[in-house]
Design an enzyme around this catalytic site. Structure first.
Site, PDB file in Angstrom:
ATOM      1  N   ARG A  46       0.832  -1.218   0.000  1.00 52.35           N
ATOM      2  CA  ARG A  46       0.000   0.000   0.000  1.00 52.35           C
ATOM      3  C   ARG A  46       0.858   1.255   0.000  1.00 52.35           C
ATOM      4  O   ARG A  46       0.553   2.222  -0.703  1.00 52.35           O
ATOM      5  CB  ARG A  46      -0.940   0.034   1.211  1.00 52.35           C
ATOM      6  CG  ARG A  46      -2.082  -0.945   1.152  1.00 52.35           C
ATOM      7  CD  ARG A  46      -2.924  -0.877   2.408  1.00 52.35           C
ATOM      8  NE  ARG A  46      -2.097  -1.071   3.591  1.00 52.35           N
ATOM      9  CZ  ARG A  46      -2.352  -0.579   4.783  1.00 52.35           C
ATOM     10  NH1 ARG A  46      -3.415   0.163   4.993  1.00 52.35           N
ATOM     11  NH2 ARG A  46      -1.551  -0.816   5.799  1.00 52.35           N
ATOM     12  N   ASN A  64      -6.188  -2.368   2.591  1.00 58.05           N
ATOM     13  CA  ASN A  64      -6.131  -3.818   2.756  1.00 58.05           C
ATOM     14  C   ASN A  64      -7.547  -4.354   2.894  1.00 58.05           C
ATOM     15  O   ASN A  64      -8.411  -3.702   3.483  1.00 58.05           O
ATOM     16  CB  ASN A  64      -5.354  -4.195   4.018  1.00 58.05           C
ATOM     17  CG  ASN A  64      -3.853  -4.065   3.846  1.00 58.05           C
ATOM     18  OD1 ASN A  64      -3.339  -4.040   2.739  1.00 58.05           O
ATOM     19  ND2 ASN A  64      -3.152  -3.981   4.956  1.00 58.05           N
TER      20      ASN A  64
END
Length: 117
Positions: A46, A64
């Site tokens: 990320r 996520n």
């Protein structure tokens, strides 16, 4: 934050800032939802996606998912989004086994990129 996580985060940012951004020919502005499946959590995925998206001046978010995948909504020029997806799929410390791309309507009021929780 643990020492190992700090080291990983430093490496991720260093790596994301070193990626050579090519010159793009202008393309249409689109919004895509991308779900990356495989070993994509706990490897700085990320953070790297966020850093590269900001460098490309894309808007949207990344987060996520509970099933271990990572979901992102990306808005910007199509060629830049395709470049970002390619970068993420080629990461050595992650292993993207599958990606699902869905076209979405553009959000006109969005002006930044973020890591969502």
């Amino acid at each position: 934050m643990s020492v190992l996580r700090k080291l990983r985060n430093g490496y991720v940012l260093w790596h994301a800032k070193r990626i050579s951004i090519p010159s793009f020919t202008s393309s249409r502005v689109v919004r895509k939802k991308v779900v990356f499946a495989g070993k994509v959590q706990k490897v700085g995925f990320r953070m790297e996606l966020d850093c590269i998206a900001r460098r490309l001046k894309l808007t949207g978010w990344v987060r996520n998912l509970k099933d271990g995948s990572v979901e992102a909504e990306l808005q910007g020029e199509e060629s830049q989004i395709d470049f970002l997806i390619q970068c993420m799929c080629s990461l050595k410390r992650a292993s993207v086994q599958n990606k699902t791309i869905t076209d979405l309507p553009n959000k006109l009021d969005e002006d930044s990129f973020a890591i969502a929780e």
